[in-house]
Design an enzyme around this catalytic site. Structure first.
Site, PDB file in Angstrom:
ATOM      1  CG  ASP A  27      30.557  26.620  22.916  1.00  0.00           C
ATOM      2  OD1 ASP A  27      31.705  26.195  22.588  1.00  0.00           O
ATOM      3  OD2 ASP A  27      30.579  27.417  23.859  1.00  0.00           O
ATOM      4  N   GLY A  28      30.490  23.355  22.260  1.00  0.00           N
ATOM      5  CA  GLY A  28      30.839  22.043  22.984  1.00  0.00           C
ATOM      6  C   GLY A  28      31.640  22.278  24.265  1.00  0.00           C
ATOM      7  CD  GLU A  62      33.424  23.870  20.249  1.00  0.00           C
ATOM      8  OE1 GLU A  62      32.397  24.496  19.674  1.00  0.00           O
ATOM      9  OE2 GLU A  62      33.970  24.723  21.354  1.00  0.00           O
ATOM     10  CG  ASP A  86      33.709  28.953  21.198  1.00  0.00           C
ATOM     11  OD1 ASP A  86      33.855  27.908  20.863  1.00  0.00           O
ATOM     12  OD2 ASP A  86      33.322  29.442  22.524  1.00  0.00           O
ATOM     13  CG  HIS A 140      34.846  31.823  27.865  1.00  0.00           C
ATOM     14  ND1 HIS A 140      33.801  31.086  28.570  1.00  0.00           N
ATOM     15  CD2 HIS A 140      35.427  30.786  27.397  1.00  0.00           C
ATOM     16  CE1 HIS A 140      33.870  29.840  28.635  1.00  0.00           C
ATOM     17  NE2 HIS A 140      35.015  29.545  27.780  1.00  0.00           N
ATOM     18  CG  ASP A 150      30.577  28.239  27.546  1.00  0.00           C
ATOM     19  OD1 ASP A 150      31.426  27.300  27.404  1.00  0.00           O
ATOM     20  OD2 ASP A 150      30.671  28.770  28.749  1.00  0.00           O
TER      21      ASP A 150
END
Length: 267
Positions: A27-28, A62, A86, A140, A150
């Site tokens: 994740d980024g 990301e 995501d 989320h 995240d």
């Protein structure tokens, strides 16, 4: 190299047909987008890493997370790797658009240069000879690995915002058995122009905020659509609460677009 987008979700490290499967989230995060950004990949509390830069975009974070995960697990390249993301931009870039971009000399359908080419080339090289698949998960939404990645990516971005060194994590324990190759340094991301606020339309009134950056270039969405595929539009009916409708209306007004266009951008 085999790339697949899998709708199902797997967990951590599990045996499958005599071959170990490593499942990790990548994740980024970017505060301001562009702004201080962070990246992170996460397998479990003993196997994760994070980093970032003082200035970059969410997409760069990301992609960097995926690249660093591939490099960290290079010592176990014979094992299957499932990457939870995501970001549709990351998954589509790697599994759909990248082969065409390479054939066109890293040019998009409209002839423009591909953004984040340095990171994409690094990922392309790191994927060679490996069994890697991507699983899209909603951000989320309570996915444990995604939430953990995240949190660490956002923590790294926050550290850079405060001009502090981020918590980089323990790395990948499986890499200890095999000396890791010296990674090819990734060039610093190209400077991204600052967003210019919309001038005030009437003296004494506040200017409307600039429209947020799309998750992908519009021309990217045309890649692969120049064939004979059916272009008949589909109708999607969405039931919104009064509060949701008001939020969508506010978003559309802020961007000076119709409600339909605001909803389309969210998709």
């Amino acid at each position: 190299m085999r790339l697949r987008v899998r709708p199902e979700e797997t967990r951590l490290v599990t045996p499958y047909g005599g071959i170990m499967t490593i499942t990790a989230a990548a994740d980024g995060s970017a505060l301001g987008n562009p702004g201080p950004n962070g990246w992170a990949w996460y397998i479990d509390d003993d196997n994760w890493a994070a980093g970032g830069s003082p200035h970059g975009t969410n997409n760069q974070g990301e992609l960097r997370a995926v690249l660093e995960l591939l490099r960290a697990t290079a010592s176990v390249a014979d094992e299957k790797l499932v990457i939870e993301c995501d970001s549709r931009y990351v998954i589509d870039s790697v599994t759909k658009w990248m082969p065409g971009w390479k054939r066109k000399g890293w040019r998009k359908a409209d002839g423009g240069a591909v953004l984040n080419r340095d990171l994409l080339e690094g990922i392309d090289e790191a994927l060679r000879g490996r069994d890697v698949s991507f699983t899209w998960v909603k951000g989320h939404a309570g996915h444990p690995l995604n939430e953990a990645a995240d949190e660490r990516a956002n923590g790294a971005a926050t550290a850079y915002q405060r001009k502090q060194d981020p918590d980089r994590g323990p790395g990948f324990a499986g890499a200890a058995a095999t000396p890791a190759a010296t990674p090819t340094p990734v060039p610093e991301p190209e400077p991204v122009p600052e967003l210019v606020p919309v001038p005030e339309l009437v003296e004494g009134t506040s200017a409307r905020p600039a429209a947020p950056t799309l998750w992908a270039e519009p021309a990217d969405l045309l890649d692969g659509l120049d064939g004979s595929a059916d272009a008949t539009p589909l109708t999607l009916t969405v039931a919104l609460t009064t509060e949701e409708h008001a939020r969508l209306r506010d978003r559309a007004d802020a961007q000076r677009i119709t409600l339909e266009e605001a909803l389309r951008r969210l998709i």
